[in-house]
Scaffold this active site. Structure first.
Site, PDB file in Angstrom:
ATOM      1  N   SER A 105     -16.771  33.067  70.004  1.00  0.00           N
ATOM      2  CA  SER A 105     -17.684  34.094  69.509  1.00  0.00           C
ATOM      3  C   SER A 105     -17.206  34.774  68.232  1.00  0.00           C
ATOM      4  O   SER A 105     -18.023  35.237  67.448  1.00  0.00           O
ATOM      5  CB  SER A 105     -17.948  35.133  70.597  1.00  0.00           C
ATOM      6  OG  SER A 105     -16.736  35.659  71.097  1.00  0.00           O
ATOM      7  N   HIS A 107     -23.028  31.150  72.383  1.00  0.00           N
ATOM      8  CA  HIS A 107     -23.330  30.990  70.955  1.00  0.00           C
ATOM      9  C   HIS A 107     -23.706  29.560  70.577  1.00  0.00           C
ATOM     10  O   HIS A 107     -23.916  29.263  69.406  1.00  0.00           O
ATOM     11  CB  HIS A 107     -22.146  31.447  70.108  1.00  0.00           C
ATOM     12  CG  HIS A 107     -21.823  32.890  70.315  1.00  0.00           C
ATOM     13  ND1 HIS A 107     -22.469  33.899  69.648  1.00  0.00           N
ATOM     14  CD2 HIS A 107     -20.953  33.490  71.169  1.00  0.00           C
ATOM     15  CE1 HIS A 107     -21.997  35.066  70.061  1.00  0.00           C
ATOM     16  NE2 HIS A 107     -21.079  34.841  70.982  1.00  0.00           N
ATOM     17  N   LYS A 145     -28.783  36.196  72.595  1.00  0.00           N
ATOM     18  CA  LYS A 145     -28.354  35.699  71.286  1.00  0.00           C
ATOM     19  C   LYS A 145     -29.469  34.847  70.675  1.00  0.00           C
ATOM     20  O   LYS A 145     -30.462  35.415  70.266  1.00  0.00           O
ATOM     21  CB  LYS A 145     -27.014  34.991  71.439  1.00  0.00           C
ATOM     22  CG  LYS A 145     -25.934  36.077  71.492  1.00  0.00           C
ATOM     23  CD  LYS A 145     -24.796  35.885  72.377  1.00  0.00           C
ATOM     24  CE  LYS A 145     -24.040  37.206  72.481  1.00  0.00           C
ATOM     25  NZ  LYS A 145     -22.978  37.178  73.458  1.00  0.00           N
TER      26      LYS A 145
HETATM   27  C1  LIG Z   1     -22.198  37.890  74.297  1.00  0.00           C
HETATM   28  C2  LIG Z   1     -21.309  37.065  75.127  1.00  0.00           C
HETATM   29  C3  LIG Z   1     -21.226  37.240  76.504  1.00  0.00           C
HETATM   30  C4  LIG Z   1     -21.892  38.391  77.193  1.00  0.00           C
HETATM   31  O1  LIG Z   1     -23.259  38.241  77.241  1.00  0.00           O
HETATM   32  P1  LIG Z   1     -24.177  39.542  77.373  1.00  0.00           P
HETATM   33  O2  LIG Z   1     -25.473  39.013  77.845  1.00  0.00           O
HETATM   34  O3  LIG Z   1     -24.212  40.171  76.031  1.00  0.00           O
HETATM   35  O4  LIG Z   1     -23.508  40.421  78.382  1.00  0.00           O
HETATM   36  C5  LIG Z   1     -20.456  36.353  77.222  1.00  0.00           C
HETATM   37  N1  LIG Z   1     -19.775  35.365  76.620  1.00  0.00           N
HETATM   38  C6  LIG Z   1     -19.807  35.191  75.297  1.00  0.00           C
HETATM   39  C7  LIG Z   1     -19.026  34.073  74.684  1.00  0.00           C
HETATM   40  C8  LIG Z   1     -20.567  36.034  74.509  1.00  0.00           C
HETATM   41  O5  LIG Z   1     -20.564  35.900  73.187  1.00  0.00           O
END
Ligand SMILES: *Cc1c(COP(=O)(O)O)cnc(C)c1O
Length: 396
Positions: A176, A204, A236
């Protein structure tokens, strides 16, 4: 009692104090803050769906049909037909028998790892994994072993040295904060040789890479036998909110029975699931947005190279400019903001000490002119010596 103001003061002095930017309108490549417009390069709205008119319309229609709140947890009376159909569509998208919705990705990772990584289990995690994967391993009481970033030899050695018992390997698919890909095919090989479970968090990757946007595993051609647990988020590329875990019928049934972050929480609003269904349809509808992203990322990388800026290897929309010092990164972020560009400073503990960065991200909704505008701002800061002054030698 802990002296909170001293701790806050110390945090400020170290450049680690976190401030929230108040956004005054919808998410997008242009955002409003303090009554001013900014060109943003720091959201995860990679496909520009967070404020897409069709998604918003589906959300409104969902409100008409289902009302606002789900009213209860999924196992009581909060599981609606909108949730149910979305789960089927997500399973179909990632080509697995079942998918289970969670309220957030953080909760999905905690839930899965607490169930699969109980006491007596050893959980092996990449050092650069998302915080939720690390926290999940701790929650379940598993023994957490961290291996060097993307170093499958280090992982294999640690597995070799580990006493007999259950082993689980967990990794981000796309990291990330760095934007690089996990070597998932090699990881699957290591997992198979050591009879370990493999879990990939593709927050991602889904929607962004792989054939049809089906993510890191599809890109590597890996199936459910090789990677039994796939986690994806909806906040995302999907542009909405929530997350899911996909896998076998047995995995999903086990999570429904045992995952406390699934059981003991209110189901998300059904209207949100309706909005996500539309986002998923748009995301699956051709590769136009992904192709645009690729072009924009290449344009940025080419331009940055011409400016003499060093970017780590990354073909994803996550393009970090690593500065090093947290305070210097904050100053750079502020200098960009003065030029109307919003890129937040990412500092420890989100990234390792001494590797603070501008995490630059792109969206299919950006135009080429906007990318050039960012390059122009970086060029000016560079010419003024501001960037080089900030970048720690190690990253220059
Ligand atoms: C954003 C993210 C999460 C958490 O997801 P949310 O729905 O925002 O709680 C988990 N793992 C990764 C790699 C992320 O980038």
């Amino acid at each position: 009692m802990k002296d909170l103001s001293a701790a806050l003061g110390e945090r400020k002095a170290r450049g680690l104090y976190r401030d929230r930017q108040v956004i005054e309108g919808p998410q997008g490549v242009n955002v409003r803050m303090d009554g001013r417009e900014f060109l943003s390069f720091c959201s995860n709205d990679y496909l520009g769906l967070a404020n897409h008119p069709e998604v918003a319309t589906a959300f409104r229609a969902g409100l008409e049909t289902y009302g606002t709140g789900s009213g209860a947890a999924h196992l009581i009376s909060g599981h609606s037909s909108a949730h149910h159909v979305l789960e089927e569509e997500l399973a179909d998208f990632v080509q697995r028998p079942r998918a289970l919705l969670f309220s957030t990705g953080y909760m999905a990772n905690l839930g899965v790892l607490a169930v699969l990584g109980g006491r007596g289990v050893r959980v092996f995690e990449d050092r650069s994994n998302h915080a939720s994967l690390l926290d999940g391993a701790r929650l379940g009481g598993a023994r957490l072993v961290r291996y060097r970033h993307n170093d499958t030899a280090d992982l294999a050695q640690r597995l070799q040295a580990s006493p007999a018992g259950e082993h689980l390997i967990a990794t981000d698919g796309v990291f990330s904060m760095d934007g690089d890909l996990a070597p998932v095919a090699e990881l699957a090989g290591v997992a198979a040789r050591h009879a370990a479970w493999l879990m990939v968090d593709d927050a991602h990757g889904l929607g962004v890479i792989g054939p049809g946007g089906r993510g890191t595993l599809a890109q590597a051609g890996l199936n459910m036998t090789q990677v039994p647990v796939l986690m994806g988020t909806l906040g995302k590329a999907c542009g909405t909110f929530g997350a899911f875990v996909a896998g076998s019928d047995e995995l999903i049934e086990t999570l429904i029975q045992e995952a406390r972050t699934y059981i003991y929480t209110t189901a998300p609003p059904p209207a949100l699931a309706q909005a996500t269904r539309t986002a998923l349809r748009l995301l699956r509808e051709g590769d136009g947005r992904r192709e645009r992203l690729r072009v924009l990322v290449q344009r940025f990388r080419r331009g940055a190279a011409q400016l003499g800026l060093h970017l780590p290897e990354s073909q994803t929309p996550i393009q970090p400019l690593i500065i090093g010092d947290a305070g210097a990164t904050l100053r750079l972020s502020a200098a960009l903001r003065e030029r109307g560009i919003l890129i937040s400073a990412i500092r420890p503990p989100t990234v390792p000490p001494g590797s603070a960065r501008l995490r630059i991200t792109f969206s299919a909704a950006h135009s080429e002119d906007q990318v050039d505008c960012l390059l122009d701002a970086l060029d000016r800061l560079n010419a003024a010596g501001i960037i080089m002054e900030c970048v720690t030698d190690e990253f220059a």
